[in-house]
Design a protein around this motif. Sequence first.
Motif, PDB file in Angstrom:
ATOM      1  N   LYS A   7      13.538  -2.235 -16.675  1.00  0.00           N
ATOM      2  CA  LYS A   7      12.465  -2.956 -17.466  1.00  0.00           C
ATOM      3  C   LYS A   7      11.898  -3.611 -16.480  1.00  0.00           C
ATOM      4  O   LYS A   7      10.403  -3.693 -16.261  1.00  0.00           O
ATOM      5  N   CYS A   8      12.477  -4.541 -15.949  1.00  0.00           N
ATOM      6  CA  CYS A   8      11.867  -5.608 -15.173  1.00  0.00           C
ATOM      7  C   CYS A   8      11.060  -4.910 -13.727  1.00  0.00           C
ATOM      8  O   CYS A   8      10.153  -5.419 -13.225  1.00  0.00           O
ATOM      9  N   LYS A   9      11.943  -3.743 -13.287  1.00  0.00           N
ATOM     10  CA  LYS A   9      11.231  -3.154 -11.984  1.00  0.00           C
ATOM     11  C   LYS A   9      10.097  -2.390 -12.463  1.00  0.00           C
ATOM     12  O   LYS A   9       9.060  -2.677 -11.710  1.00  0.00           O
ATOM     13  N   LEU A  10      10.150  -2.105 -13.592  1.00  0.00           N
ATOM     14  CA  LEU A  10       8.551  -1.557 -14.077  1.00  0.00           C
ATOM     15  C   LEU A  10       7.503  -2.331 -14.140  1.00  0.00           C
ATOM     16  O   LEU A  10       6.376  -2.116 -13.563  1.00  0.00           O
ATOM     17  N   LEU A  11       8.085  -3.557 -14.732  1.00  0.00           N
ATOM     18  CA  LEU A  11       7.198  -4.720 -14.818  1.00  0.00           C
ATOM     19  C   LEU A  11       6.359  -5.055 -13.515  1.00  0.00           C
ATOM     20  O   LEU A  11       5.223  -5.297 -13.440  1.00  0.00           O
ATOM     21  N   ARG A  12       7.297  -5.185 -12.512  1.00  0.00           N
ATOM     22  CA  ARG A  12       6.954  -5.532 -11.344  1.00  0.00           C
ATOM     23  C   ARG A  12       6.023  -4.508 -10.694  1.00  0.00           C
ATOM     24  O   ARG A  12       5.183  -4.863  -9.920  1.00  0.00           O
ATOM     25  N   ILE A  13       6.382  -3.152 -11.004  1.00  0.00           N
ATOM     26  CA  ILE A  13       5.524  -2.261 -10.305  1.00  0.00           C
ATOM     27  C   ILE A  13       3.917  -2.310 -10.974  1.00  0.00           C
ATOM     28  O   ILE A  13       3.008  -2.317 -10.358  1.00  0.00           O
ATOM     29  N   VAL A  14       4.009  -2.547 -12.364  1.00  0.00           N
ATOM     30  CA  VAL A  14       2.791  -2.441 -12.891  1.00  0.00           C
ATOM     31  C   VAL A  14       1.745  -3.768 -12.598  1.00  0.00           C
ATOM     32  O   VAL A  14       0.863  -3.785 -12.362  1.00  0.00           O
ATOM     33  N   ARG A  15       2.492  -4.833 -12.000  1.00  0.00           N
ATOM     34  CA  ARG A  15       1.875  -6.020 -11.680  1.00  0.00           C
ATOM     35  C   ARG A  15       1.772  -6.248 -10.284  1.00  0.00           C
ATOM     36  O   ARG A  15       0.910  -7.057  -9.761  1.00  0.00           O
ATOM     37  N   ASN A  16       1.948  -4.898  -9.664  1.00  0.00           N
ATOM     38  CA  ASN A  16       1.984  -5.282  -7.948  1.00  0.00           C
ATOM     39  C   ASN A  16       0.659  -4.402  -7.636  1.00  0.00           C
ATOM     40  O   ASN A  16       0.449  -3.208  -7.605  1.00  0.00           O
ATOM     41  N   ARG A  17      -0.406  -5.278  -7.368  1.00  0.00           N
ATOM     42  CA  ARG A  17      -1.689  -4.761  -7.196  1.00  0.00           C
ATOM     43  C   ARG A  17      -1.998  -3.886  -6.070  1.00  0.00           C
ATOM     44  O   ARG A  17      -2.527  -2.758  -6.120  1.00  0.00           O
ATOM     45  N   TYR A  18      -1.336  -4.378  -4.960  1.00  0.00           N
ATOM     46  CA  TYR A  18      -1.309  -3.538  -3.641  1.00  0.00           C
ATOM     47  C   TYR A  18      -0.656  -2.210  -4.088  1.00  0.00           C
ATOM     48  O   TYR A  18      -1.428  -1.174  -3.565  1.00  0.00           O
ATOM     49  N   LEU A  19       0.523  -2.097  -4.572  1.00  0.00           N
ATOM     50  CA  LEU A  19       0.970  -0.779  -4.802  1.00  0.00           C
ATOM     51  C   LEU A  19       0.203  -0.007  -5.617  1.00  0.00           C
ATOM     52  O   LEU A  19      -0.037   1.362  -5.201  1.00  0.00           O
ATOM     53  N   LEU A  20      -0.390  -0.659  -6.736  1.00  0.00           N
ATOM     54  CA  LEU A  20      -1.071   0.534  -7.714  1.00  0.00           C
ATOM     55  C   LEU A  20      -2.418   0.991  -6.976  1.00  0.00           C
ATOM     56  O   LEU A  20      -2.669   1.903  -7.351  1.00  0.00           O
ATOM     57  N   ILE A  21      -2.982  -0.075  -6.213  1.00  0.00           N
ATOM     58  CA  ILE A  21      -4.350   0.599  -5.526  1.00  0.00           C
ATOM     59  C   ILE A  21      -4.048   1.821  -4.582  1.00  0.00           C
ATOM     60  O   ILE A  21      -4.739   2.776  -4.772  1.00  0.00           O
ATOM     61  N   TRP A  22      -2.822   1.737  -4.081  1.00  0.00           N
ATOM     62  CA  TRP A  22      -2.751   3.001  -3.251  1.00  0.00           C
ATOM     63  C   TRP A  22      -2.142   3.888  -3.727  1.00  0.00           C
ATOM     64  O   TRP A  22      -2.408   5.246  -3.647  1.00  0.00           O
ATOM     65  N   THR A  23      -1.174   3.831  -4.865  1.00  0.00           N
ATOM     66  CA  THR A  23      -0.448   5.018  -5.630  1.00  0.00           C
ATOM     67  C   THR A  23      -1.403   5.487  -6.916  1.00  0.00           C
ATOM     68  O   THR A  23      -1.094   6.661  -7.205  1.00  0.00           O
ATOM     69  N   PHE A  24      -2.494   4.493  -7.400  1.00  0.00           N
ATOM     70  CA  PHE A  24      -2.966   5.012  -8.568  1.00  0.00           C
ATOM     71  C   PHE A  24      -4.413   5.067  -8.335  1.00  0.00           C
ATOM     72  O   PHE A  24      -5.014   6.195  -8.621  1.00  0.00           O
ATOM     73  N   VAL A  25      -4.981   4.143  -7.808  1.00  0.00           N
ATOM     74  CA  VAL A  25      -6.504   4.000  -7.706  1.00  0.00           C
ATOM     75  C   VAL A  25      -6.999   5.058  -6.891  1.00  0.00           C
ATOM     76  O   VAL A  25      -7.879   5.786  -7.113  1.00  0.00           O
TER      77      VAL A  25
END
Lengths: 379, 309
Positions: A7-25
């Motif tokens: 759960k904590c790792k998921l939370l950290r992924i969701v809150r990691n803006r840099y990661l989300l921009i590359w992998t999602f946006v």
Amino acid sequence: MFWNMYKCKLLRIVRNRYLLIWTFVFPFILSTLFYFTFSSLDADNQFQAIRLGVVNDEAFQNDAMFKNTIEALSAEGDEQMFITSYADRAAVDDMLRDNEISGYIQIVDGSPKLFVKENGLKQTIMKCFLDQYSQTKSSIAAIIKTSPDAVQNISGLFDRREFTKKVSLTKNPQTDRVCYFYALLAMVCFYGGFMGMEIVEELQANLTGVGARRTVSSARRYKLVAADMLAGLTSQFIIMVVLCVYLEFALDVSLGSNIWAVLLICLVGSLAGISFGAMITVSNKLKASTKSAILITVTMIMSFMSGLMVEGINYIIMQKAPVVAWLNPAARIADAFYCLYYFDSYNRYFTNIIILLLMTAVMFSITVVFLRRQRYESI
Amino acid sequence: MIEVSNLVKRYGSLVALDHFNLNVQNGEIFGLLGPNGSGKTTAINCMLSLLTYDKGEIKLFGEEMSPTRYDLKKRIGVVMQNVAVFNELTVYENIDYFCGLYEADKAKRRQLVDEAIDFVGLNDFRKFLPKKLSGGLLRRLNIACGIAHKPELIFFDEPTVAVDPQSRNAILEGIKKLNQDGATIIYTSHYMEEVEQLCSRIMIMDKGKEIATGTKDELKTMIRTGEKITIEIYDLPEDILAKINDIDDIVNAEYDDNRLTASCRINGHALISILDILRKNNLSFGRVFSEPPTLNDVFLEITGRQLRD
Ligand SMILES: Nc1ncnc2c1ncn2[C@@H]1O[C@H](COP(=O)(O)OP(=O)(O)OP(=O)(O)O)[C@@H](O)[C@H]1O
Ligand SMILES: [Mg+2]
């Protein structure tokens, strides 16, 4: 314990803006850009009714079935296939010469015959239409007999998009625009490599403080690794599914009709991408920035070779260097999507999936061998 | 609690630990004091099985330590030299996560985390992300993450680096309290004042070797120098300085920058003799200081270098 870590790792992924921009946006932006680029190109080709001439003579007037069919397909609306001009033979000949129509049809000896000046997409579609017409003559007869609303139902027998698809298939099997999007999906899988990279960094005592902290804790090693990997896989899989939904429903990129098969590619592709990033990160002592540079470069090369930028490059590579093509996991992902779209047989699809799984197994094993270590020469 | 014998650790050709020995008893606050690069962190990482070593034996709680001794790891808490927390998690979530690596029971954990937050005084910052915390608060979070599971043996690796004096005192008080609650503590630092104030026993190390071990008083009696006298004098002739050096209890006297500094022998009393000589020669003098010996003097005498440059 395990689920808390997960759960904590998921939370950290969701809150990691840099990661989300590359992998999602980033994939969303890119696919939308693709869409607008192609839709302007496609406008002329695929979704315009074809200008057709019909020789309006006695034979045509007597063939009620053909007359009805042509009229049905020329009716204005979404399903319109032809913009039809009726005239005598000399007049349609003139129109063909002046390029006012792409071809014309005349009833010769009781069956329709196509006259064209050149060969192209539109001509092939008209040909397809005539083939389909003779094959479904009996159905048409039945419709006209039983249904008062015949016109509507006849046009249902002829799917313009289906014709277009068949035509491009005979021309060059892998140059459809959808291939760009499939290559894009493959690229997104491998951008999951960043996720794998971060997972490994945060687990290795010699790379990060949190890695050291977790290594000295009493949590079993395999649980730490499994929880983070599973969370990474979950989020990457969700990203893939959301992107697929976006492509299918918002951008009108068909992913075939077998949703389970699509989900399977998403899952296997995500796993392959994460394992790839994890392996690159865990297996050498290069700087973190060098590792991400390698990750991006290799991903771009693999995506390029699976047709991300140049139409049909994957096809050419498969012809010229089949080993390279088969060993390119991104090309396998793109090809698996392609199989679902074009072929009814699942042979090639499963071949792709199995190759991907094998490559993933190798990458994952290498990662695990390194990750099992808890003690280092130097920190 | 801890028995380390003949530990040798090399980084390539550099010998970071050279036949290092350590014995820590239950209930101690044991200080490892040494200058930068003396091998304190290396020693701790070896004990924690994070580093391979070339030779030697490490026993914790009387048992051989290895990476898979999860039972031993469960009883250990570690506060690393560098802050190691997750940037995406809040103060509470961070402590909960690291505590969760030791304690699976949710209700129990909630209580432990609350206690840890109280303990380091981060109650007002529960929902803060680490990047919103000041350096001192971040250090406190780092500590809370290491000790929330109530370990029996805690390693503190320079927990007060870059912390203002107020926070530093709070941290030292906290460590004392952990010790009173029953934890054995290993504390490394290159601040001798801290170690002197906190630790029941101290090892001074340099270049990967043990130099001296004992209580602070024991350490100070190991050396020849005792009290250190400083006297401000405007002008001191050479022959008078020689006379002062001849006093029995004086180990060494120097005159520099209008100051006379003299080191006395342990338990020696030279101040009166010095002042006698000055008066007899009609030399007027300014302020007079006398300081007891510090651990720096111990370090200086054994290695010939200052503890801190
Ligand atoms: N990963 C490494 N590779 C090579 N040499 C290292 C490595 N880590 C430490 N060293 C060297 O080993 C010696 C001991 O370092 P260590 O970090 O244990 O010292 P320390 O006492 O903790 O110092 P500090 O007070 O600065 O934390 C130093 O000379 C250092 O340069
Ligand atoms: Mg250190």
